[in-house]
Structure formats: C-alpha cells, structure tokens
Design an enzyme around this catalytic site. Structure first.
Site, PDB file in Angstrom:
ATOM      1  N   SER A   1     -52.812  33.223 -83.027  1.00  0.00           N
ATOM      2  CA  SER A   1     -52.860  32.328 -84.023  1.00  0.00           C
ATOM      3  C   SER A   1     -54.021  32.414 -84.943  1.00  0.00           C
ATOM      4  O   SER A   1     -53.929  31.595 -86.041  1.00  0.00           O
ATOM      5  CB  SER A   1     -53.087  30.941 -83.197  1.00  0.00           C
ATOM      6  OG  SER A   1     -54.358  30.943 -82.692  1.00  0.00           O
TER       7      SER A   1
ATOM      8  N   LYS B   1     -52.569  38.770 -72.849  1.00  0.00           N
ATOM      9  CA  LYS B   1     -51.193  37.795 -72.981  1.00  0.00           C
ATOM     10  C   LYS B   1     -50.241  38.147 -73.656  1.00  0.00           C
ATOM     11  O   LYS B   1     -50.483  38.825 -74.753  1.00  0.00           O
ATOM     12  CB  LYS B   1     -51.878  36.560 -73.397  1.00  0.00           C
ATOM     13  CG  LYS B   1     -50.606  35.407 -73.596  1.00  0.00           C
ATOM     14  CD  LYS B   1     -51.267  33.859 -73.855  1.00  0.00           C
ATOM     15  CE  LYS B   1     -51.330  33.687 -75.227  1.00  0.00           C
ATOM     16  NZ  LYS B   1     -50.021  33.729 -76.096  1.00  0.00           N
TER      17      LYS B   1
ATOM     18  N   GLU C   1     -45.816  37.458 -74.838  1.00  0.00           N
ATOM     19  CA  GLU C   1     -44.951  36.274 -75.017  1.00  0.00           C
ATOM     20  C   GLU C   1     -43.684  36.656 -74.252  1.00  0.00           C
ATOM     21  O   GLU C   1     -42.995  38.097 -74.397  1.00  0.00           O
ATOM     22  CB  GLU C   1     -44.688  35.950 -76.273  1.00  0.00           C
ATOM     23  CG  GLU C   1     -46.031  35.098 -77.005  1.00  0.00           C
ATOM     24  CD  GLU C   1     -45.519  34.758 -78.240  1.00  0.00           C
ATOM     25  OE1 GLU C   1     -44.489  34.860 -78.788  1.00  0.00           O
ATOM     26  OE2 GLU C   1     -46.741  34.253 -79.120  1.00  0.00           O
TER      27      GLU C   1
ATOM     28  N   GLU D   1     -45.501  26.527 -73.648  1.00  0.00           N
ATOM     29  CA  GLU D   1     -45.720  25.897 -75.048  1.00  0.00           C
ATOM     30  C   GLU D   1     -44.455  24.900 -75.499  1.00  0.00           C
ATOM     31  O   GLU D   1     -43.385  25.484 -75.586  1.00  0.00           O
ATOM     32  CB  GLU D   1     -45.893  26.886 -75.890  1.00  0.00           C
ATOM     33  CG  GLU D   1     -46.412  26.292 -77.195  1.00  0.00           C
ATOM     34  CD  GLU D   1     -47.029  27.213 -78.354  1.00  0.00           C
ATOM     35  OE1 GLU D   1     -47.261  28.193 -78.020  1.00  0.00           O
ATOM     36  OE2 GLU D   1     -47.283  26.955 -79.611  1.00  0.00           O
TER      37      GLU D   1
ATOM     38  N   ASP E   1     -54.540  37.815 -76.979  1.00  0.00           N
ATOM     39  CA  ASP E   1     -53.327  37.978 -77.090  1.00  0.00           C
ATOM     40  C   ASP E   1     -52.715  39.341 -77.812  1.00  0.00           C
ATOM     41  O   ASP E   1     -53.321  39.701 -78.898  1.00  0.00           O
ATOM     42  CB  ASP E   1     -53.131  36.708 -78.316  1.00  0.00           C
ATOM     43  CG  ASP E   1     -51.902  35.891 -77.974  1.00  0.00           C
ATOM     44  OD1 ASP E   1     -51.143  36.137 -77.051  1.00  0.00           O
ATOM     45  OD2 ASP E   1     -51.888  34.853 -78.647  1.00  0.00           O
TER      46      ASP E   1
HETATM   47  O1  KIV Z   1     -52.085  32.266 -80.329  1.00  0.00           O
HETATM   48  C1  KIV Z   1     -52.539  31.220 -79.754  1.00  0.00           C
HETATM   49  O2  KIV Z   1     -53.385  30.563 -80.128  1.00  0.00           O
HETATM   50  C2  KIV Z   1     -51.586  30.787 -78.507  1.00  0.00           C
HETATM   51  C3  KIV Z   1     -51.868  29.342 -78.037  1.00  0.00           C
HETATM   52  C4  KIV Z   1     -51.584  28.277 -79.102  1.00  0.00           C
HETATM   53  C5  KIV Z   1     -51.353  29.328 -76.404  1.00  0.00           C
HETATM   54  O3  KIV Z   1     -50.774  31.459 -78.011  1.00  0.00           O
END
Ligand code: KIV
Length: 312
Positions: free
Chosen positions: A69, A137, A139, A207, A107
């Site tokens: 994000s 993380k 997806e 989410e 992420d």
């Molecule tokens: O990238 C991010 O901030 C996220 C959250 C919204 C879980 O994946």
C-alpha cells in the site's frame, strides 16, 4: 544495549505488563500461535519508515506490515501494482531499523512471485536477508502460490497469506469491493483459507469479506486471521497507518476508524510555520538560533573594516 534501544522503551514494555495479558518480549511466529491459542487479539499496522516504526513499536503494536500500500500512501501511485522489490526493500530496511519488538512482515509486490519459482524464492529471500523481515506476505491461493508457500516454509521463511480483496488483482476485480458475498464464493474462500494453512502460512489476512465468512475461517483455522474490513471475529486487526491518521485521502474505506487527525494537524503546522517565516517570527534570534560571542564579533568587525569590506 543496541544503538536503537533506549531506556524509555524498556520501561514501556515493563509498564505495559499486565499479568492477564500475554506480552512476549519479542513477537515471533510462536507468539502469533500463542495469541490465537489464548484468544487474545493482537494489532497490526502498516509502517513504511524508521520513525513511524519506532513509534508503533513503542506503542506496543505486535505486528508491523510493510505493505505494498506504500505504493499509494508514500509513493503516490494510483494503485499497488507499480511498486518494485527494490523499492519495497528500501522501506523494509528502514522499518527493521526502527523495530525491536514487533514482528515485521514484508509484502511481496506484484510480479515478484509470479514469474518463476526460482525468482520468487530469491525475492522472498531478499526480504529476509537484506531487509531483515520476520516474514513475507503474498496474495492469493493459486496452485503456484501454494507450492511457493510450501517451499518457503521448508526453507524457513514464514509466510503470511492474504485473501478476500487482494489489491494486486485490481485489474481483474475492477475495483476495491467486498468479496465472498455469495454462498458459492464464500465456500471457495473458506477452501482457499484452508489450503493456505495446509501449505504452511503462519497467519492469514482477510480483506473485505463479510463478518460471518471471516468468523467461519477464524474458527476453522489454527493460524491467526488478521481482518481488515472483515469484522470483529478475526484473531487480529490490521489498518493502514495513513488511514487511521487521516494522512491519505486517495481512498476512504468505510471500515477505517480515524484515531487522530494527523493529516490536518500537519497542514496546520505547515501553514503556521510559513506564516511565522513570512512575518519574521521564526526563528527567534536567541532561543532558536546562535548569536556570536561578543569578543569574536568585535574581532570580525575589525577584520572586515581593515580590508574595507573586501575578502582577501
Ligand atoms: O499493503 C497493505 O497495506 C495490505 C494491508 C491492507 C493488509 O496488504
């Protein structure tokens, strides 16, 4: 004591100790399991830089997510698709430097785990080796993603899954909307959640899914679920730091709670600073700046007079 460790930090951890609460000194994969077993909710916030990470870590936030994000909130892109591994790493390293206790999750950005298994493994490894993250993380739950999670888990790279609204699938989804609203899609999501746990995920972000679906998944899984727009039944809750501080207006999800008007305060402070500069109210000649010692000033004046103002 490390260079980032301060006595105040130690004091906080001590003071925050409540005998009824599980407060690990360092949050690890094991702690995530403990939170779930004790049915003690934990918090996750996104962090993208050193000073924010330090503030959140000091506040006791158990898990920090360097989310992609940041493509939107920090870098100003319209969605998360354009951020790269190198850009993400830059932020992961900064967050790592600001964090002592929290579990730091990096992420993996769009296309960093889709081309080949080798490239995906290498990219995940960089977040651990170079970035210092505690987990990555990713997806979705495609066959390739599940295989990758299995391999990463074998190697010793903890993986957090992410289902429901998966922003990296934005072009297919066509927008940020609630997922798994029908019995059929909810059933599929529950199945996917189970496959992610089976593949080795240590936690699962859910989410924008209905409360009931998140509750069913939370009850069925042994790993903690982390909800964002997924209702109160999840084991943990995550929000984007810029959303709770009102620092980013690009999207305004209904599930966000604004905890402090930091965006507004930042603008007010900047406006006041500009006004003070224009009106010669900043800096104060003594309190906010350093006058020269009288003797030195006198000597300088004489030197300048001697040369009639010319520097030789
Ligand atoms: O990238 C991010 O901030 C996220 C959250 C919204 C879980 O994946």
């Amino acid at each position: 004591m490390s260079i980032h460790q301060t006595p105040e930090r130690d004091t906080f951890i001590q003071e925050a100790k409540d005998p009824t609460l599980y407060m690990p000194k360092k949050v690890t994969v094991k702690s995530l399991k403990q939170f779930k077993n004790r049915q003690q909710p934990f918090a996750m916030l996104t962090a993208y830089d050193y000073s924010t990470a330090k503030l959140l870590d000091d506040a006791g936030i158990e898990t920090l997510l360097v989310g992609d994000s940041l493509a939107m909130t920090v870098l100003g892109h319209p969605n998360t698709l354009s951020v790269t591994v190198d850009e993400m790493l830059h932020h992961v390293k900064a967050v790592r430097r600001g964090t002592q206790r929290a579990f730091v999750i990096a992420d993996m950005p769009f296309m960093s785990y889709h081309i080949s298994k080798e490239e995906s493994l290498r990219n995940a490894g960089r977040f651990i080796q170079e970035g210092g993250a505690d987990a990555v993380k990713l997806e979705g739950a495609t066959t390739e993603t599940l295989e990758l999670i299995e391999r990463l888990s074998e190697i010793g790279i903890p993986v957090v899954g992410h289902l429901g609204l998966t922003p990296q699938a934005l072009l297919n989804l066509g927008g940020y909307s609630m997922q798994a609203k029908t019995a059929h899609t909810a059933y599929k999501l529950i199945q996917e959640a189970q496959t992610l746990e089976n593949a080795g995920c240590v936690a699962l972000v859910l989410e924008m899914v209905p409360n009931e679906v998140a509750k069913i998944i939370t009850e069925r899984l042994d790993i903690p679920t982390v909800g964002i727009g997924a209702g109160p039944a999840c084991d943990a809750q995550v929000l984007v730091i810029d959303d709770i501080l009102g620092r980013y207006g690009g999207v305004n999800p209904s599930f966000v709670r604004r905890y402090a008007p930091v965006g507004e305060l930042t603008q007010k402070a900047a406006t006041q600073f500009r006004q003070d500069v224009i009106e010669h109210h900043f800096p104060h000649p003594e309190a906010e700046s350093t006058p020269m010692e009288e003797g030195e000033l006198f000597a300088l004046q004489q030197m300048l007079d001697l040369h009639h103002g010319r520097l030789t």
